[in-house]
Design a protein around this motif. Structure first.
Motif, PDB file in Angstrom:
ATOM      1  N   PHE A 189       0.717  -1.155   0.145  1.00 28.79           N
ATOM      2  CA  PHE A 189       0.038   0.156   0.075  1.00 28.79           C
ATOM      3  C   PHE A 189       1.044   1.176   0.004  1.00 28.79           C
ATOM      4  CE2 PHE A 189      -3.537  -2.522   2.269  1.00 28.79           C
ATOM      5  CZ  PHE A 189      -3.995  -3.175   1.240  1.00 28.79           C
ATOM      6  N   GLY A 215      -7.189  -1.934  -0.173  1.00 28.78           N
ATOM      7  CA  GLY A 215      -7.571  -2.506   1.163  1.00 28.78           C
ATOM      8  C   GLY A 215      -8.791  -3.208   0.807  1.00 28.78           C
ATOM      9  N   ALA A 223      -4.577  -0.137   4.983  1.00 30.96           N
ATOM     10  CA  ALA A 223      -4.677   0.818   3.914  1.00 30.96           C
ATOM     11  C   ALA A 223      -5.172   2.238   4.334  1.00 30.96           C
ATOM     12  CB  ALA A 223      -5.726  -0.134   2.966  1.00 30.96           C
ATOM     13  N   ALA A 228      -5.213   5.170   1.685  1.00 29.60           N
ATOM     14  CA  ALA A 228      -6.378   4.943   0.859  1.00 29.60           C
ATOM     15  C   ALA A 228      -7.508   5.727   0.576  1.00 29.60           C
ATOM     16  CB  ALA A 228      -7.027   3.396   1.322  1.00 29.60           C
TER      17      ALA A 228
END
Ligand SMILES: *Cc1c(COP(=O)(O)O)cnc(C)c1O
Length: 241
Positions: A189, A215, A223, A228
């Motif tokens: 990530f 995620g 995440a 994210a």
């Protein structure tokens, strides 16, 4: 058996905690309810709970749900769904021969990973006179089984996208290894976020992109901690039928 509303509440609580840990605001993050494991009734229940972003990874499995929920009300010339209606996200690998089915029905494509697919999307979107927001999928983990561009292919690929006026790059997407601990997803990530920042610094796209689609059920908190903006949640949120 947990109910749908309990699962949503539980995800929201975990999300709030992850936001607090990482100094982020909940409003920076969108949830995509991945409905691929469930049928029409459960997908309708998800919408009734106020979730509007629906994720599916195969047109064959999505068709019945799309037809029942959006079908006749859809107007492809709108570039967004009317309020309260589902916004569909195509999150799985997209075969070129499915593009004519998917483009126009799914607002977002999360799996743009090759030039031939960009060409097919461009053709269909031009026909419909729409702009398609797309995430470029990158294989950050380097596993052979994963789709997506190699990290070093990203900037040259993005450069080529400029020639496709009906494709609007909105960010990057990746899949982390599925079988490990959530922490094993962290470097993947983080790598995607760094690639997005590099892409923006390179200025090859006409606009900066913010989106990070990363995620899933097993690693969404990690995440969030890594930046994210779109979580794709099936099992933990929607459940299995
Ligand atoms: C199935 C799927 C998800 C959701 O998986 P869960 O682990 O059940 O949350 C997310 N992204 C993609 C691309 C998927 O295919």
């Amino acid at each position: 058996m947990t109910t749908l509303s309990q699962r949503i509440e539980d995800v929201e609580r975990r999300l709030a905690e992850a936001c607090a840990r990482s100094g982020r605001r909940r409003s920076e993050i969108e949830l995509i309810a991945v409905t691929k494991y469930v049928g029409v009734p459960q997908t309708q229940a998800v919408l009734q709970q106020g979730l509007v972003h629906m994720g599916e990874n195969r047109w064959q499995d999505a068709a019945e749900k799309w037809n029942a929920i959006t079908g006749s009300r859809w107007d492809a010339s709108l570039d967004h769904a009317p309020s309260g209606q589902a916004v569909w996200h195509f999150i799985g690998s997209l075969q070129t021969n499915k593009v004519k089915e998917v483009i126009g029905k799914f607002t977002y494509i999360h799996s743009l990973d090759r030039l031939s697919l960009a060409e097919a999307i461009e053709r269909k979107a031009a026909q419909l006179d729409i702009k398609v927001p797309c995430f470029i999928q990158v294989n950050v983990s380097g596993e052979d089984s994963k789709h997506g561009l190699q990290p070093e292919e990203l900037i040259p690929f993005a450069k080529q996208l400029v020639a496709f006026p009906h494709i609007e790059p909105v960010g990057l997407m990746t899949m982390a290894p599925l079988d490990g601990e959530a922490e094993q997803s962290r470097p993947v990530f983080r790598g995607l976020r760094q690639l997005r920042d590099e892409l923006n610094r390179s200025a090859v796209l006409s606009k900066q992109v913010d989106g990070l689609s990363m995620g899933m059920s097993g690693d969404f908190e990690v995440a969030v901690e890594e930046g994210a903006t779109w979580l794709r949640l099936g099992t933990v949120l929607v459940g299995h039928s």
